[in-house]
Design a protein around this motif. Structure first.
Motif, PDB file in Angstrom:
ATOM      1  N   GLU A 175       0.862  -1.184   0.000  1.00 42.34           N
ATOM      2  CA  GLU A 175       0.000   0.000   0.000  1.00 42.34           C
ATOM      3  C   GLU A 175       0.897   1.231   0.000  1.00 42.34           C
ATOM      4  O   GLU A 175       1.795   1.364   0.829  1.00 42.34           O
ATOM      5  CB  GLU A 175      -0.900  -0.026   1.239  1.00 42.34           C
ATOM      6  CG  GLU A 175      -1.850   1.151   1.276  1.00 42.34           C
ATOM      7  CD  GLU A 175      -3.144   0.856   2.021  1.00 42.34           C
ATOM      8  OE1 GLU A 175      -3.506  -0.327   2.157  1.00 42.34           O
ATOM      9  OE2 GLU A 175      -3.786   1.823   2.455  1.00 42.34           O
ATOM     10  N   ARG A 176       0.654   2.112  -0.964  1.00 33.60           N
ATOM     11  CA  ARG A 176       1.461   3.337  -1.101  1.00 33.60           C
ATOM     12  C   ARG A 176       2.947   3.021  -1.275  1.00 33.60           C
ATOM     13  O   ARG A 176       3.806   3.743  -0.744  1.00 33.60           O
ATOM     14  CB  ARG A 176       1.277   4.266   0.099  1.00 33.60           C
ATOM     15  CG  ARG A 176      -0.162   4.512   0.496  1.00 33.60           C
ATOM     16  CD  ARG A 176      -1.000   4.997  -0.638  1.00 33.60           C
ATOM     17  NE  ARG A 176      -2.391   5.218  -0.244  1.00 33.60           N
ATOM     18  CZ  ARG A 176      -3.348   5.510  -1.128  1.00 33.60           C
ATOM     19  NH1 ARG A 176      -3.076   5.577  -2.422  1.00 33.60           N
ATOM     20  NH2 ARG A 176      -4.570   5.709  -0.730  1.00 33.60           N
ATOM     21  N   ASN A 222      -3.539  -1.708   7.467  1.00 36.33           N
ATOM     22  CA  ASN A 222      -4.840  -2.215   7.012  1.00 36.33           C
ATOM     23  C   ASN A 222      -4.692  -3.726   6.899  1.00 36.33           C
ATOM     24  O   ASN A 222      -4.124  -4.236   5.937  1.00 36.33           O
ATOM     25  CB  ASN A 222      -5.218  -1.619   5.659  1.00 36.33           C
ATOM     26  CG  ASN A 222      -5.441  -0.118   5.757  1.00 36.33           C
ATOM     27  OD1 ASN A 222      -6.080   0.363   6.686  1.00 36.33           O
ATOM     28  ND2 ASN A 222      -4.885   0.620   4.810  1.00 36.33           N
ATOM     29  N   LYS A 232      -4.601  -0.159  13.898  1.00 36.39           N
ATOM     30  CA  LYS A 232      -5.411   0.887  13.267  1.00 36.39           C
ATOM     31  C   LYS A 232      -6.856   0.472  13.496  1.00 36.39           C
ATOM     32  O   LYS A 232      -7.319  -0.507  12.910  1.00 36.39           O
ATOM     33  CB  LYS A 232      -5.082   0.965  11.779  1.00 36.39           C
ATOM     34  CG  LYS A 232      -5.985   1.905  10.976  1.00 36.39           C
ATOM     35  CD  LYS A 232      -5.521   2.005   9.516  1.00 36.39           C
ATOM     36  CE  LYS A 232      -6.434   2.911   8.703  1.00 36.39           C
ATOM     37  NZ  LYS A 232      -5.970   3.076   7.294  1.00 36.39           N
ATOM     38  N   ARG A 263      -2.742   3.562  16.876  1.00 33.01           N
ATOM     39  CA  ARG A 263      -2.692   4.744  16.009  1.00 33.01           C
ATOM     40  C   ARG A 263      -3.829   5.723  16.309  1.00 33.01           C
ATOM     41  O   ARG A 263      -4.943   5.316  16.632  1.00 33.01           O
ATOM     42  CB  ARG A 263      -2.727   4.337  14.546  1.00 33.01           C
ATOM     43  CG  ARG A 263      -1.450   3.605  14.140  1.00 33.01           C
ATOM     44  CD  ARG A 263      -1.511   3.153  12.705  1.00 33.01           C
ATOM     45  NE  ARG A 263      -0.971   4.102  11.769  1.00 33.01           N
ATOM     46  CZ  ARG A 263      -1.585   4.475  10.641  1.00 33.01           C
ATOM     47  NH1 ARG A 263      -2.778   4.020  10.338  1.00 33.01           N
ATOM     48  NH2 ARG A 263      -1.014   5.321   9.815  1.00 33.01           N
ATOM     49  N   LYS A 297       0.355  10.838  13.712  1.00 34.46           N
ATOM     50  CA  LYS A 297       0.977  11.386  12.504  1.00 34.46           C
ATOM     51  C   LYS A 297       1.482  12.809  12.770  1.00 34.46           C
ATOM     52  O   LYS A 297       0.875  13.532  13.568  1.00 34.46           O
ATOM     53  CB  LYS A 297      -0.022  11.402  11.347  1.00 34.46           C
ATOM     54  CG  LYS A 297      -0.355  10.012  10.826  1.00 34.46           C
ATOM     55  CD  LYS A 297      -1.165  10.047   9.535  1.00 34.46           C
ATOM     56  CE  LYS A 297      -1.468   8.615   9.090  1.00 34.46           C
ATOM     57  NZ  LYS A 297      -2.161   8.535   7.783  1.00 34.46           N
ATOM     58  N   ASP A 325      -2.979  14.299   6.956  1.00 34.11           N
ATOM     59  CA  ASP A 325      -2.445  13.061   6.422  1.00 34.11           C
ATOM     60  C   ASP A 325      -1.225  13.292   5.536  1.00 34.11           C
ATOM     61  O   ASP A 325      -1.319  13.193   4.322  1.00 34.11           O
ATOM     62  CB  ASP A 325      -3.546  12.347   5.620  1.00 34.11           C
ATOM     63  CG  ASP A 325      -3.159  10.924   5.255  1.00 34.11           C
ATOM     64  OD1 ASP A 325      -2.150  10.441   5.772  1.00 34.11           O
ATOM     65  OD2 ASP A 325      -3.874  10.311   4.442  1.00 34.11           O
ATOM     66  N   GLU A 382       3.921   9.301  -0.553  1.00 36.00           N
ATOM     67  CA  GLU A 382       2.553   9.272  -1.082  1.00 36.00           C
ATOM     68  C   GLU A 382       2.099  10.617  -1.639  1.00 36.00           C
ATOM     69  O   GLU A 382       1.622  10.701  -2.769  1.00 36.00           O
ATOM     70  CB  GLU A 382       1.592   8.804   0.023  1.00 36.00           C
ATOM     71  CG  GLU A 382       0.143   8.803  -0.421  1.00 36.00           C
ATOM     72  CD  GLU A 382      -0.817   8.285   0.643  1.00 36.00           C
ATOM     73  OE1 GLU A 382      -0.355   7.932   1.745  1.00 36.00           O
ATOM     74  OE2 GLU A 382      -2.022   8.236   0.363  1.00 36.00           O
TER      75      GLU A 382
HETATM   76  C1  BDP Z   1      -3.252   7.396   4.150  1.00 35.67           C
HETATM   77  C2  BDP Z   1      -3.119   6.409   3.035  1.00 35.67           C
HETATM   78  C3  BDP Z   1      -3.789   5.103   3.309  1.00 35.67           C
HETATM   79  C4  BDP Z   1      -3.394   4.593   4.684  1.00 35.67           C
HETATM   80  C5  BDP Z   1      -3.700   5.632   5.715  1.00 35.67           C
HETATM   81  C6  BDP Z   1      -3.205   5.257   7.104  1.00 35.67           C
HETATM   82  O1  BDP Z   1      -3.660   6.997   1.869  1.00 35.67           O
HETATM   83  O2  BDP Z   1      -3.414   4.218   2.289  1.00 35.67           O
HETATM   84  O3  BDP Z   1      -4.033   3.402   4.979  1.00 35.67           O
HETATM   85  O4  BDP Z   1      -3.056   6.827   5.398  1.00 35.67           O
HETATM   86  O5  BDP Z   1      -2.225   5.864   7.530  1.00 35.67           O
HETATM   87  O6  BDP Z   1      -2.238   8.324   3.984  1.00 35.67           O
HETATM   88  O7  BDP Z   1      -3.770   4.410   7.760  1.00 35.67           O
END
Ligand code: BDP
Length: 680
Positions: free
Chosen positions: A160-161, A203, A283, A320, A361, A366, A394
């Motif tokens: 992912e990313r 995820n 998460k 998180r 974060k 984000d 990202e």
């Molecule tokens: C976002 C992303 C996503 C992540 C999410 C996260 O787009 O893919 O699952 O953060 O940090 O930046 O959980």
């Protein structure tokens, strides 16, 4: 395999003086303890010195007067201990080390094997960056206890990313059979002091939920063994609904006895396979992930249940704070995603167990190219906290564009929250010292994949390197980190160093200049987040708006007329951000909705700033490519070509950003560019 060795390349040293200065002590490496990290340290030193000097060191104890490289712990090796006073030894914390010249010899000393390993990498770094070792006497302790890296890898091999190929950990539903690349990654991480890795995506899908079962644990334990040799503990992301999805229970309610027992049994099983398992990353109740809210419980209930199961084994829960309503109504100007983490978590301050740490974060939204810092730092004095950065790019060019992120992270770390008066910086919240917390540190989403050079863009390696160095020592300057990285990766040619340093240091503000202006964020194409789309997220449910109309732009987050987000900071920031007059230009549109004719502190109007910065962004990208051309013949040919094609793409793409953004705002505002340049 151009770029594979990254900053740990072992090319022969060309400086004859340097080689001869090594031979007096480096021809013998004495490591007497059996600790695994010390053995790794001896191996790394031996291999590197052999490659550098063309002579393999032996391990014979030297006769009187001969020099050697002696490595070990104070407790385990009397020769090491005798080189230091009691006071000097007690200054070395768990992961720290001392390096010292003693006559003809050099000593690497730690209070743990891990410390010795970090000392070994530090010594190699000093040599490679051209330091002379005659007077060597260095003490180094990490500022942060937890220095974690998060992989967003899925067991099907996707990331992912991820912008550098497929996973190095998984393929087709299995852990890869050959872990040698994982081992090479462990080396890179250990060399900059990373001490924990979360090996699966936050995820957690159906398949990865089973990582907690015997279906996967044996191979995950193999990975843990690889990392252990490099001082890195393995962690897993878990699915909060695992008791249902995997255990067949009817509920995942954290206060339900059967659920608590289920987790305890799972944890016991995990520790059977991985005795030094680090813990869980969670998460929950975020972007469609399950969590305690389903059962009317809060996040302290959820985290504490897991923490209780992990505590007997010394494991921790990393929970998180990326929790917000991702199904909100864009017409509602009062619901503010930026507020969400603070609103959810501050009422829980003091309720989390000591082995829970919240992962926050760096900004409230984000990982945008520019955001204010998260106001949660400084708002929960009775709670452990980690700061989370995104090394994977990202929203910052996806490793097609150059964007050295260390300067961005430094700004966040140096931000003074004023939570305990002046000097209450975020780095002190993260390391635990401000509030006297037992756990704290850094976490970051990794940027590596199976591309030969790990990161796609050859210069994106600097972000991984810089993240680790900063987690060890947040006081290091961004340019110093960049220079260290350049010297170790590309050698000591003066022009190469100067050129790359200038390129790296200008890249973040350059990227900002041609993307979304003045802190507003989110003008990216939906889903994949690459390239400009001003309204891409404007009329959707994610809480990511700019509210541009024909009069003005920006999100009013003031208390007086907006969402009230500004009040989540301590004074003086809450007051500073409350008014457009005192908000710094680069964050103006994050905090205020202003007319296009609003005058910035720079003297320009908002609309003229948008035009100018986007024209300059294209020029700056062209200048980057030109700088790179000057390196032809001075750096590896393949790396040169990789960089060249990406820099060309950056130029084309910066033009697209310029044209889309400028045209949009010209048409919306009807205000002409003062300089009469072509806007479509
Ligand atoms: C976002 C992303 C996503 C992540 C999410 C996260 O787009 O893919 O699952 O953060 O940090 O930046 O959980």
């Amino acid at each position: 395999q151009a770029g594979y060795d990254a900053w740990l390349g072992r090319r022969a040293l060309t400086d004859k003086d340097q080689v001869s200065s090594l031979t007096d002590w480096a021809s013998r490496i004495i490591a007497e303890e059996s600790d695994e990290c010390i053995r790794t340290a001896a191996y790394e030193l031996t291999e590197t010195i052999t490659a550098w000097t063309g002579r393999r060191p032996d391990n014979a104890v030297p006769a009187d007067g001969g020099g050697c490289l002696r490595i070990g712990t104070f407790q385990g090796c009397s020769e090491v201990a005798s080189a230091f006073s009691e006071v000097e030894m007690s200054a070395v914390q768990a992961d720290g080390f001392r390096l010292r010249r003693a006559g003809q010899s050099i000593i690497i000393a730690g209070s743990t094997g891990r410390g010795v390993l970090y000392g070994a990498f530090a010594l190699l770094r000093l040599i490679k960056t051209g330091e002379r070792l005659n007077e060597l006497d260095e003490l180094s302790n990490p500022a942060n206890g937890l220095r974690l890296i998060n992989e967003w890898d899925n067991v099907d091999g996707s990331i992912e990313r991820g912008y550098a190929g497929r996973s190095i950990f998984y393929a087709e539903g299995e852990v890869v059979p050959d872990l040698s690349r994982v081992r090479d990654y462990a080396r890179l991480l250990a060399s900059v002091g990373i001490n924990g890795i979360v090996v699966n995506n936050v995820n957690v899908h159906r398949e990865e939920t089973l990582f907690l079962s015997e279906r996967y644990l044996p191979r995950i334990a193999d990975m843990a063994n690889v990392f252990r040799a490099y001082g890195i503990r393995l962690y897993l992301s878990i699915n909060f609904a695992a008791p249902i999805e995997m255990g067949g229970l009817a509920t995942a309610d954290p206060l339900e006895e059967a659920v608590r027992t289920w987790w305890k049994d799972r944890v016991k099983e995990v520790y059977k396979w991985i005795p030094d398992f680090g813990g869980f990353l969670v998460k929950a109740d975020s972007e469609f992930r399950p969590g305690p809210f389903t059962y009317g419980r809060d996040h302290a209930d959820g985290a504490n249940m897991l923490a209780e199961a992990l505590a007997p084994y010394g494991g921790i829960v990393v929970w998180r704070c990326f929790v917000y309503n991702c199904k909100q109504d864009w017409r509602d100007r009062k619901t503010d995603r930026a507020r969400a983490a603070y609103d959810h978590f501050t009422p829980l301050d003091g309720r989390f167990r000591d082995n829970v740490v919240l992962q926050v974060k760096n900004g409230p939204m984000d990982f945008q190219v520019r955001e204010p810092v998260s106001p949660l730092f400084g708002a929960m004095p009775h709670t452990n906290m980690l700061i989370e950065f995104q090394v994977t790019q990202e929203y910052t060019g996806q490793q097609r564009h150059l964007c050295y992120l260390v300067p961005q992270w430094k700004e966040a770390l140096d931000f003074d929250t004023h939570a305990r008066g002046e000097g209450s910086t975020i780095k002190k919240v993260a390391d635990g010292s401000l509030f006297g917390r037992p756990l704290g540190g850094f976490a970051a989403v990794s940027n590596v994949g199976d591309d030969a050079n790990w990161t796609g863009h050859p210069l994106a390696q600097a972000n991984l390197y810089g993240y680790g160095r900063l987690a060890w020592n947040p006081e290091l300057a961004a340019d110093r980190i960049a220079e260290e990285w350049i010297k170790q990766t590309f050698g000591d040619h003066d022009r190469v160093i100067k050129t790359l340093l200038a390129m790296l240091m200008s890249s973040w503000s350059l990227y900002e200049s041609y993307t979304s202006p003045l802190g507003v964020g989110w003008m990216v194409k939906p889903n994949h987040h690459y390239g400009p789309d001003v309204d891409g997220y404007e009329y959707s449910m994610w809480g990511t708006y700019h509210f541009a109309d024909c009069y003005g732009i920006g999100v009013d987050r003031s208390v007086r007329t907006g969402t009230g987000y500004a009040s989540q900071y301590h004074r003086p920031h809450s007051e500073r951000f409350e008014s457009a007059e005192t908000t710094p230009d680069e964050l103006l549109l994050f905090f205020h909705h202003v007319p296009y004719t609003h005058r910035l502190h720079s003297g320009k109007t908002v609309i003229q700033h948008i035009y100018d910065s986007h024209f300059e962004g294209v020029k700056g990208s062209e200048a980057l490519a030109e700088q790179w051309e000057g390196l032809k013949g001075l750096i590896d040919h393949d790396i040169f070509e990789q960089g060249r094609s990406r820099l060309q793409e950056q130029i084309e793409h910066a033009k697209e950003w310029r044209d889309v953004i400028n045209t949009y705002f010209w048409r919306k505002s009807g205000i002409a560019d003062e300089h009469g340049r072509t806007i479509y």
